[in-house]
Enzyme design. Structure first.
Site, PDB file in Angstrom:
ATOM      1  N   ARG A   1      43.115  41.390  33.242  1.00  0.00           N
ATOM      2  CA  ARG A   1      44.252  42.102  32.664  1.00  0.00           C
ATOM      3  C   ARG A   1      44.577  41.458  31.324  1.00  0.00           C
ATOM      4  O   ARG A   1      43.997  40.433  30.952  1.00  0.00           O
ATOM      5  CB  ARG A   1      45.465  42.153  33.609  1.00  0.00           C
ATOM      6  CG  ARG A   1      45.534  41.132  34.709  1.00  0.00           C
ATOM      7  CD  ARG A   1      45.877  39.751  34.239  1.00  0.00           C
ATOM      8  NE  ARG A   1      47.030  39.790  33.379  1.00  0.00           N
ATOM      9  CZ  ARG A   1      47.337  38.924  32.479  1.00  0.00           C
ATOM     10  NH1 ARG A   1      46.545  37.888  32.269  1.00  0.00           N
ATOM     11  NH2 ARG A   1      48.392  39.039  31.726  1.00  0.00           N
ATOM     12  N   GLY A   2      45.510  42.082  30.606  1.00  0.00           N
ATOM     13  CA  GLY A   2      45.766  41.646  29.238  1.00  0.00           C
ATOM     14  C   GLY A   2      44.932  42.503  28.298  1.00  0.00           C
ATOM     15  O   GLY A   2      43.721  42.688  28.518  1.00  0.00           O
ATOM     16  N   ALA A   3      45.585  43.037  27.265  1.00  0.00           N
ATOM     17  CA  ALA A   3      44.937  44.047  26.422  1.00  0.00           C
ATOM     18  C   ALA A   3      43.568  43.620  25.869  1.00  0.00           C
ATOM     19  O   ALA A   3      42.576  44.349  26.017  1.00  0.00           O
ATOM     20  CB  ALA A   3      45.890  44.451  25.291  1.00  0.00           C
TER      21      ALA A   3
ATOM     22  N   ARG B   1      43.417  52.156  33.011  1.00  0.00           N
ATOM     23  CA  ARG B   1      44.786  51.752  32.657  1.00  0.00           C
ATOM     24  C   ARG B   1      45.154  52.474  31.361  1.00  0.00           C
ATOM     25  O   ARG B   1      44.360  52.492  30.419  1.00  0.00           O
ATOM     26  CB  ARG B   1      44.900  50.230  32.493  1.00  0.00           C
ATOM     27  CG  ARG B   1      44.665  49.488  33.824  1.00  0.00           C
ATOM     28  CD  ARG B   1      45.142  48.056  33.764  1.00  0.00           C
ATOM     29  NE  ARG B   1      46.589  47.965  33.758  1.00  0.00           N
ATOM     30  CZ  ARG B   1      47.253  46.819  33.563  1.00  0.00           C
ATOM     31  NH1 ARG B   1      46.595  45.695  33.348  1.00  0.00           N
ATOM     32  NH2 ARG B   1      48.574  46.795  33.564  1.00  0.00           N
TER      33      ARG B   1
ATOM     34  N   GLN C   1      53.228  37.360  35.760  1.00  0.00           N
ATOM     35  CA  GLN C   1      52.245  36.822  34.815  1.00  0.00           C
ATOM     36  C   GLN C   1      52.710  35.502  34.223  1.00  0.00           C
ATOM     37  O   GLN C   1      51.912  34.710  33.736  1.00  0.00           O
ATOM     38  CB  GLN C   1      51.975  37.831  33.697  1.00  0.00           C
ATOM     39  CG  GLN C   1      51.079  38.997  34.093  1.00  0.00           C
ATOM     40  CD  GLN C   1      51.861  40.203  34.563  1.00  0.00           C
ATOM     41  OE1 GLN C   1      53.004  40.072  34.996  1.00  0.00           O
ATOM     42  NE2 GLN C   1      51.267  41.383  34.500  1.00  0.00           N
TER      43      GLN C   1
ATOM     44  N   ASP D   1      50.419  45.178  23.958  1.00  0.00           N
ATOM     45  CA  ASP D   1      49.350  46.019  24.507  1.00  0.00           C
ATOM     46  C   ASP D   1      48.997  47.168  23.577  1.00  0.00           C
ATOM     47  O   ASP D   1      47.920  47.757  23.684  1.00  0.00           O
ATOM     48  CB  ASP D   1      49.768  46.570  25.869  1.00  0.00           C
ATOM     49  CG  ASP D   1      49.793  45.444  26.882  1.00  0.00           C
ATOM     50  OD1 ASP D   1      50.803  44.718  26.923  1.00  0.00           O
ATOM     51  OD2 ASP D   1      48.784  45.260  27.580  1.00  0.00           O
TER      52      ASP D   1
ATOM     53  N   ASN E   1      54.788  46.306  25.003  1.00  0.00           N
ATOM     54  CA  ASN E   1      54.339  45.110  25.744  1.00  0.00           C
ATOM     55  C   ASN E   1      54.921  45.173  27.152  1.00  0.00           C
ATOM     56  O   ASN E   1      55.637  46.107  27.516  1.00  0.00           O
ATOM     57  CB  ASN E   1      54.763  43.837  25.000  1.00  0.00           C
ATOM     58  CG  ASN E   1      54.091  42.598  25.558  1.00  0.00           C
ATOM     59  OD1 ASN E   1      52.888  42.575  25.742  1.00  0.00           O
ATOM     60  ND2 ASN E   1      54.864  41.566  25.857  1.00  0.00           N
ATOM     61  N   LYS E   2      54.626  44.166  27.929  1.00  0.00           N
ATOM     62  CA  LYS E   2      55.035  44.101  29.327  1.00  0.00           C
ATOM     63  C   LYS E   2      56.534  44.398  29.488  1.00  0.00           C
ATOM     64  O   LYS E   2      57.351  43.975  28.674  1.00  0.00           O
ATOM     65  CB  LYS E   2      54.710  42.709  29.864  1.00  0.00           C
ATOM     66  CG  LYS E   2      55.034  42.450  31.316  1.00  0.00           C
ATOM     67  CD  LYS E   2      54.441  43.449  32.266  1.00  0.00           C
ATOM     68  CE  LYS E   2      52.926  43.572  32.167  1.00  0.00           C
ATOM     69  NZ  LYS E   2      52.396  44.732  32.931  1.00  0.00           N
TER      70      LYS E   2
HETATM   71  C1  LIG Z   1      47.273  39.014  24.888  1.00  0.00           C
HETATM   72  S1  LIG Z   1      47.774  40.066  25.993  1.00  0.00           S
HETATM   73  C2  LIG Z   1      49.214  40.988  25.538  1.00  0.00           C
HETATM   74  C3  LIG Z   1      49.570  41.839  26.636  1.00  0.00           C
HETATM   75  O1  LIG Z   1      48.429  42.457  27.148  1.00  0.00           O
HETATM   76  C4  LIG Z   1      50.302  41.088  27.743  1.00  0.00           C
HETATM   77  O2  LIG Z   1      51.480  40.548  27.244  1.00  0.00           O
HETATM   78  C5  LIG Z   1      50.589  42.058  28.818  1.00  0.00           C
HETATM   79  O3  LIG Z   1      51.522  42.808  28.748  1.00  0.00           O
HETATM   80  C6  LIG Z   1      49.619  42.099  29.919  1.00  0.00           C
HETATM   81  O4  LIG Z   1      49.908  43.094  30.856  1.00  0.00           O
HETATM   82  P1  LIG Z   1      49.043  43.209  32.163  1.00  0.00           P
HETATM   83  O5  LIG Z   1      49.744  44.272  32.953  1.00  0.00           O
HETATM   84  O6  LIG Z   1      49.037  41.870  32.831  1.00  0.00           O
HETATM   85  O7  LIG Z   1      47.653  43.659  31.733  1.00  0.00           O
END
Ligand SMILES: CSC[C@@H](O)[C@@H](O)C(=O)COP(=O)(O)O
Length: 367
Positions: A53-55, A90, A203, A243, A253-254
């Protein structure tokens, strides 16, 4: 970055096994487990169910998924099928589409028998580029931390607040929001990081784990503590990941990031976003109206996953029987609340003009 003294990336190609390996992040921070992904289905599951996970990591994983499928069948039909299957995993992080589009644009013109090798090479390039982008984001963010440190009495830590995990496990290496922290730490600047728990997937526990592994001072705090800490003058700077950031500088973002930005604005705390250029969606102008926000399973909210007292990893129900959960996974922070976008090229103003000036060669790129 290092885990128990060994350097890891979050995804890599094992040349001995001829397999793509990932850290299965479902179990972090409590269990460190490496698994192989060998089929297109496995890649799609790993992205959708957040093994990765994470963009930026989602983008790199999609590129490797495309490469694995090309090794099985390099026809146009297989390529389009892989694009569709991976793309629907996603919806919010734009790096997924960015990577898939880049793969398809590079591979389609090639003869079929050259595609498998080229796809794997491209996946390696995307992964390596991500590492370099994040390293440079770190150097540009370091400059901001240096300036804050210079205004403080000697030895007093720069206190940063971060949300979610925009650390190395969310990228191929370094992380985006954490990269400036690692660089500051290496330079000997004292820092302390307030890490938002980031319910429902916590996270922040991952961020705490990685910072702890590197000896960086941090506290794992509840999602609602940030406003109070800012009011008390205990936060010098907020830094988050993203993201998807629009051509006008709105930051998706999250979930919960927006509330941190509001609290930061009310308390005069600078709010920075670490932004790799593949995370800019040049086709979107209004983040609130246009960015699809992922709606995740309610069970992630009504239950919590963690280490139980007997040391096993398990779920406990936190919501009362019968109460439905709601789980929007991301939110949008309007550009007006963002102090600056820390990119691999420098710190851009969060505006159309600011991003266009920083990336004149990318502006207008179709995602
Ligand atoms: C460098 S990653 C930036 C974002 O992807 C991060 O902050 C985030 O929101 C991740 O979300 P996730 O749902 O864990 O994929």
């Amino acid at each position: 970055m290092k885990v128990n003294g060994t350097h890891y990336r979050s995804i890599w190609f094992d040349h001995d096994l001829s397999e793509v390996r990932i850290i299965d992040q479902r179990w972090l921070p409590h269990r460190f487990e490496v698994v192989s992904l060998t089929t297109l289905d496995a890649f799609a599951t790993a992205i959708r169910d957040m093994w990765v996970r994470g963009a930026p990591l989602i983008g790199a994983t999609a590129a490797y998924g495309m490469a694995i499928e090309m090794a099985r069948d390099a026809s146009d039909a297989a390529m389009n099928h892989a694009w569709d299957k991976l793309h629907t995993t996603r919806p919010t992080a734009i790096n997924l589409k960015w990577a898939l589009d880049r793969c398809r644009a590079a591979l389609l013109p090639l003869p079929v028998d050259e595609r498998a090798g080229a796809a794997l090479q491209l996946a390696h390039e995307i992964a390596d580029e991500d590492v370099e982008i994040n390293r440079n984001i770190g150097l540009n963010g370091l400059e901001i931390i240096r300036q804050i440190a210079a205004r403080k009495p000697a030895g007093e830590p720069v206190r940063l607040l971060t949300h979610c995990n925009a650390g190395w496990p969310a990228t191929v290496d370094w992380g985006t929001a954490t990269s400036p922290m690692y660089h500051a730490f290496e330079e000997g600047i004292p820092i302390h990081v307030w890490v938002d728990e980031t319910r429902p997937r916590n996270q922040g526990a991952m961020t705490s784990w990685e910072l702890g592994s590197h000896g960086i001072s941090h506290s794992y705090i509840t999602d609602n503590a940030g406003g109070h800490l800012m009011q008390q003058g205990m936060v010098d700077m907020v830094i988050t990941g993203t993201d998807r950031t629009t051509a006008t500088g709105d930051v998706c973002n999250k979930i919960g990031t927006y509330l941190k930005a509001l609290a930061a604005r009310d308390n005069g705390v600078p709010f920075y976003v670490a932004l790799p250029s593949p995370t800019i969606d040049w086709t979107v102008r209004d983040g609130v109206a246009e960015i699809p926000i992922e709606d995740r399973p309610e069970r992630e909210v009504t239950f919590a996953l963690g280490k139980l007292t007997d040391g096993t990893i398990g779920e406990v129900q936190v919501a009362p029987d019968g109460s439905p959960g709601g789980n929007p996974a991301f939110d949008v922070t309007p550009a007006r609340l963002v102090t600056g976008l820390i990119t691999e090229r420098g710190v851009a103003e969060a505006s159309e003009a600011g991003l266009a000036k920083m990336f004149p060669d990318l502006k207008g790129r179709a995602q």
